[in-house]
Design a protein around this motif. Structure first.
Motif, PDB file in Angstrom:
ATOM      1  N   PHE A 188     -13.991 -90.351  11.253  1.00  0.00           N
ATOM      2  CA  PHE A 188     -13.034 -91.138  10.362  1.00  0.00           C
ATOM      3  C   PHE A 188     -14.212 -92.126  10.076  1.00  0.00           C
ATOM      4  N   LEU A 189     -15.438 -92.550  11.068  1.00  0.00           N
ATOM      5  CA  LEU A 189     -15.877 -93.408  10.046  1.00  0.00           C
ATOM      6  C   LEU A 189     -16.671 -92.530   8.890  1.00  0.00           C
ATOM      7  N   LEU A 190     -16.736 -91.487   8.837  1.00  0.00           N
ATOM      8  CA  LEU A 190     -17.739 -91.175   8.392  1.00  0.00           C
ATOM      9  C   LEU A 190     -17.121 -90.917   6.698  1.00  0.00           C
ATOM     10  N   ASP A 191     -15.455 -90.984   6.251  1.00  0.00           N
ATOM     11  CA  ASP A 191     -14.819 -91.172   5.032  1.00  0.00           C
ATOM     12  C   ASP A 191     -14.507 -91.720   4.586  1.00  0.00           C
ATOM     13  N   HIS A 192     -15.346 -91.364   3.003  1.00  0.00           N
ATOM     14  CA  HIS A 192     -15.586 -92.182   2.305  1.00  0.00           C
ATOM     15  C   HIS A 192     -14.711 -92.322   1.880  1.00  0.00           C
ATOM     16  N   ARG A 193     -13.148 -92.496   2.029  1.00  0.00           N
ATOM     17  CA  ARG A 193     -12.465 -94.123   1.520  1.00  0.00           C
ATOM     18  C   ARG A 193     -12.586 -94.813   2.429  1.00  0.00           C
ATOM     19  N   LEU A 194     -13.448 -95.114   4.088  1.00  0.00           N
ATOM     20  CA  LEU A 194     -13.612 -96.457   4.955  1.00  0.00           C
ATOM     21  C   LEU A 194     -14.565 -97.167   3.888  1.00  0.00           C
ATOM     22  N   PRO A 215      -5.033 -95.327  11.293  1.00  0.00           N
ATOM     23  CA  PRO A 215      -3.298 -94.787  10.154  1.00  0.00           C
ATOM     24  C   PRO A 215      -3.392 -94.460   9.101  1.00  0.00           C
ATOM     25  N   ARG A 216      -3.541 -95.384   8.337  1.00  0.00           N
ATOM     26  CA  ARG A 216      -2.870 -95.404   6.555  1.00  0.00           C
ATOM     27  C   ARG A 216      -4.364 -94.054   5.840  1.00  0.00           C
ATOM     28  N   LEU A 217      -5.495 -94.047   6.575  1.00  0.00           N
ATOM     29  CA  LEU A 217      -5.724 -92.774   5.988  1.00  0.00           C
ATOM     30  C   LEU A 217      -5.504 -91.339   6.627  1.00  0.00           C
ATOM     31  N   GLY A 218      -4.388 -91.855   7.282  1.00  0.00           N
ATOM     32  CA  GLY A 218      -3.672 -89.764   7.573  1.00  0.00           C
ATOM     33  C   GLY A 218      -4.834 -89.449   9.588  1.00  0.00           C
ATOM     34  N   TYR A 219      -5.686 -91.102  10.091  1.00  0.00           N
ATOM     35  CA  TYR A 219      -6.062 -90.025  11.363  1.00  0.00           C
ATOM     36  C   TYR A 219      -5.958 -90.338  12.331  1.00  0.00           C
ATOM     37  N   LYS A 220      -5.460 -89.692  13.594  1.00  0.00           N
ATOM     38  CA  LYS A 220      -4.834 -89.585  14.701  1.00  0.00           C
ATOM     39  C   LYS A 220      -5.393 -91.239  15.796  1.00  0.00           C
ATOM     40  N   VAL A 221      -4.018 -91.764  15.808  1.00  0.00           N
ATOM     41  CA  VAL A 221      -3.895 -93.203  16.421  1.00  0.00           C
ATOM     42  C   VAL A 221      -4.173 -93.269  17.663  1.00  0.00           C
ATOM     43  N   LYS A 222      -4.115 -93.177  18.789  1.00  0.00           N
ATOM     44  CA  LYS A 222      -3.655 -94.519  20.328  1.00  0.00           C
ATOM     45  C   LYS A 222      -4.036 -95.071  20.768  1.00  0.00           C
TER      46      LYS A 222
END
Length: 275
Positions: A188-194, A215-222
């Motif tokens: 997630f932290l390495l996603d170029h969109r972040l 969540p906006r980038l489609g990652y699993k969140v809880k």
């Protein structure tokens, strides 16, 4: 190994004091500055969890002698990173995230160094990320969570303003969005969109930004239950309630306007995973 200089990451100048080698897949980063006996007691409480995570201290420039290297080494701390540059919490987090990603950790937990958080939740953060969750938010306001002596102004700010607003922006229901006890997957932290390694993240901006983006980038969140306990009586603080709440409002407004978003989401550049 990731070379953040080649990726163009903006990370504060800092020193690194490593006491032992990487031994775990996950680490916990503890941002702190001049917390005195509170951080010492917290380190003692965290030491038993060194079988789950490597513990890394992110010092913002403490001058109170609380982070004595001998004490840290004796109590299982893996490394001490000391910021030697401008910036506050988000700058410390950029420093810690950069080091952890460069070291190859699968996930990074963050927890404040002021002694208020129930560090016994650390294993549950690891388990959640092992189950595939990319952003794990600790919450005192879900079943199993605990809050004690939370100042009324802070509680109202969270419940009436901060959590509802970021839930709306992220399209995901959150209950405790100012809580810094969190888990982040490396992917997630390495996603170029972040692109979290930008100097625009200086104070508390990175917390709100990551909350919305996951969540906006489609990652699993809880969310998972945690405890947060404030001392009785007058709450020691480094920022006044009025000034703090105004800063939170400013950050929320800028988050809504997309001020913190990367200029070009299509440009993976040197800031993320190669395709």
């Amino acid at each position: 190994m990731i070379d953040y200089k080649d990726r163009g990451w903006e990370i504060p100048l800092h020193s690194i004091n490593e006491f032992k080698s990487k031994s775990k897949d996950y680490c916990v980063c503890v941002p702190v500055i001049n917390e005195g006996e509170k951080i010492k007691k917290q380190i003692l409480r965290m030491s038993p969890f060194s079988e789950w995570v490597d513990i890394i201290i992110l010092d913002g420039g403490s001058t109170d002698g609380s982070l004595n290297p001998d004490f840290l080494m004796k109590n299982g701390i893996r490394a001490l990173l000391t910021k030697q540059d401008k910036g506050k919490l988000s700058a410390q987090l950029r420093m810690g995230f950069g080091f952890a990603l460069q070291q190859g950790y699968k996930g990074i937990i963050t927890v404040d160094g002021n002694g208020k958080d129930g560090v016994e939740a650390i294993p549950e953060f690891v388990r959640s990320m092992e189950q595939g969750f990319d952003f794990v938010q600790g919450s005192r306001y879900i079943p199993g969570g605990t809050e004690i002596n939370t100042p009324l102004s802070r509680k109202l700010a969270i419940k009436i303003m901060h959590a509802p607003f970021l839930s709306l922006l992220s399209r995901h229901h959150y209950t405790d969005t100012t809580n810094g006890f969190r888990g982040h997957s490396s992917r997630f932290l390495l996603d170029h969109r972040l692109q979290p390694f930008r100097s625009i993240f200086d104070s508390y901006e990175l917390l709100a930004y990551i909350t919305v983006k996951a969540p906006r980038l489609g990652y699993k969140v809880k969310e998972i239950p945690v405890s947060r306990i404030y001392p009785e009586g007058k709450i020691p603080t480094k920022i006044s309630p009025w000034k703090g709440n105004l800063l939170l409002i400013k950050i929320l407004w800028r988050t809504m306007l997309g001020v913190y978003d990367p200029i070009n989401h299509k440009d993976s550049g040197n800031n993320g995973l190669s395709s």
